[in-house]
Design a protein around this motif. Structure first.
Motif, short mmCIF file in Angstrom:
data_model
loop_
_atom_site.label_atom_id
_atom_site.label_comp_id
_atom_site.label_asym_id
_atom_site.label_seq_id
_atom_site.Cartn_x
_atom_site.Cartn_y
_atom_site.Cartn_z
N LEU A 77 51.47 46.54 50.03
CA LEU A 77 50.06 46.95 50.57
C LEU A 77 50.20 48.26 51.40
CD1 LEU A 77 49.23 46.31 53.83
CD2 LEU A 77 49.22 43.80 52.94
N VAL A 78 49.14 48.99 51.39
CA VAL A 78 49.01 49.84 52.13
C VAL A 78 47.42 49.87 52.51
CG1 VAL A 78 48.23 51.48 50.46
CG2 VAL A 78 49.44 52.45 52.38
N CYS A 79 47.32 50.35 53.93
CA CYS A 79 45.91 50.20 54.53
C CYS A 79 45.58 51.64 54.78
CB CYS A 79 45.93 49.51 56.02
SG CYS A 79 46.34 47.84 55.60
N LEU A 80 44.38 52.29 54.34
CA LEU A 80 43.82 53.39 54.61
C LEU A 80 42.16 53.20 55.52
CD1 LEU A 80 44.21 55.33 51.21
CD2 LEU A 80 45.46 55.66 53.36
N ALA A 113 50.00 50.94 40.28
CA ALA A 113 48.90 50.88 40.02
C ALA A 113 48.04 49.81 40.81
CB ALA A 113 48.93 49.82 38.36
N LEU A 114 46.85 50.35 41.11
CA LEU A 114 46.10 49.59 41.89
C LEU A 114 45.94 48.14 41.35
CD1 LEU A 114 44.46 49.62 44.63
CD2 LEU A 114 42.66 50.29 43.28
N HIS A 115 46.32 47.07 42.33
CA HIS A 115 46.13 45.63 41.64
C HIS A 115 45.08 45.17 42.29
CE1 HIS A 115 47.65 41.61 40.48
NE2 HIS A 115 47.54 41.30 41.90
N ASP A 116 44.55 45.41 43.55
CA ASP A 116 43.30 44.93 44.12
C ASP A 116 43.26 45.67 45.44
OD1 ASP A 116 41.37 43.05 44.32
OD2 ASP A 116 42.54 41.38 44.14
N SER A 117 41.84 45.41 46.01
CA SER A 117 41.77 46.07 47.00
C SER A 117 40.75 45.09 48.04
CB SER A 117 41.12 47.62 46.96
OG SER A 117 39.89 47.45 46.23
N TYR A 118 40.71 45.46 49.33
CA TYR A 118 39.78 44.43 50.17
C TYR A 118 39.39 45.33 51.36
CZ TYR A 118 42.49 40.78 47.87
OH TYR A 118 43.23 40.09 46.76
N GLU A 146 40.62 49.75 54.50
CA GLU A 146 40.67 49.29 53.13
C GLU A 146 42.30 48.92 52.69
OE1 GLU A 146 38.62 48.34 49.29
OE2 GLU A 146 37.63 49.18 51.22
N ILE A 147 42.37 47.72 52.69
CA ILE A 147 43.70 47.11 52.19
C ILE A 147 43.89 47.41 50.54
CG2 ILE A 147 45.33 45.33 51.90
CD1 ILE A 147 43.79 44.02 54.27
N LEU A 148 44.73 48.19 50.53
CA LEU A 148 45.12 48.56 48.81
C LEU A 148 46.28 47.84 48.38
CD1 LEU A 148 44.60 52.50 48.59
CD2 LEU A 148 42.76 50.71 48.02
N ILE A 149 46.29 46.86 47.46
CA ILE A 149 47.46 45.98 46.95
C ILE A 149 47.92 46.97 45.87
CG2 ILE A 149 48.40 43.95 45.98
CD1 ILE A 149 47.43 43.71 48.91
#
Length: 158
Positions: free
Chosen positions: A52-55, A121-126, A132-135
């Motif tokens: 995960l990475v947060c932007l 590959a972007l798996h999900d985002s929240y 925004e948390i990018l998985i």
């Protein structure tokens, strides 16, 4: 019972006490590369390989990365101070101008000199708070683990 709210300044200072690594998240906006320095990054799962990475919602790299569905994680080494600072500057500057990077087949820019690159590959985002948390699902990795990692602690790159 009322809940106390921690001030943003106090939150920033206590969260900054926790040392973390330093990454540059990269992607594409049409034909233009985008990238931003990020320390909010961690592994989520070994099987499948997820991170995960947060932007921040205001980060101009977020929308293109989500639209493309693909991004790269460049983990910086201790000698990457110039890279970290370059990609932490405001987006009005062309962060990639005069900078050497590899355009991998899948599309995520891999920064020259970064000891570790993870193609995702972007798996999900929240959407959570102001970020925004990018998985990301790890597709491939490139690594040279002979150097020490860059550390971010209390607002400083070490």
């Amino acid at each position: 019972m009322s809940e106390q709210t921690v001030s943003p300044d106090d939150w920033r200072s206590v969260m900054g006490y926790f040392a973390s690594g330093v990454t540059v998240v990269t992607g594409w906006d049409g034909n233009e590369p985008v990238g931003t320095t990020v320390s909010a990054f961690c592994s989520v799962s070994l099987t499948p390989p997820l991170l995960l990475v947060c932007l921040d919602h205001k980060n101009p790299a977020l929308a293109p990365i989500k639209a493309k569905g693909h991004f790269g994680i460049n983990i910086l080494g201790a000698d990457g101070m110039d890279v970290a600072m370059r990609f932490a500057t405001p987006m009005e500057t062309n962060r990639f101008e005069g900078f050497d990077f590899v355009h991998d087949e899948t599309g995520a820019p891999r920064l020259s000199g970064a000891p570790v690159f993870i193609d995702c590959a972007l798996h999900d985002s929240y959407t959570v708070g102001d970020h925004e948390i990018l998985i990301g699902r790890g597709l491939t990795v490139a690594k040279d683990l002979t150097s020490k990692p860059m550390i971010y602690h209390q607002g400083n790159f070490l």
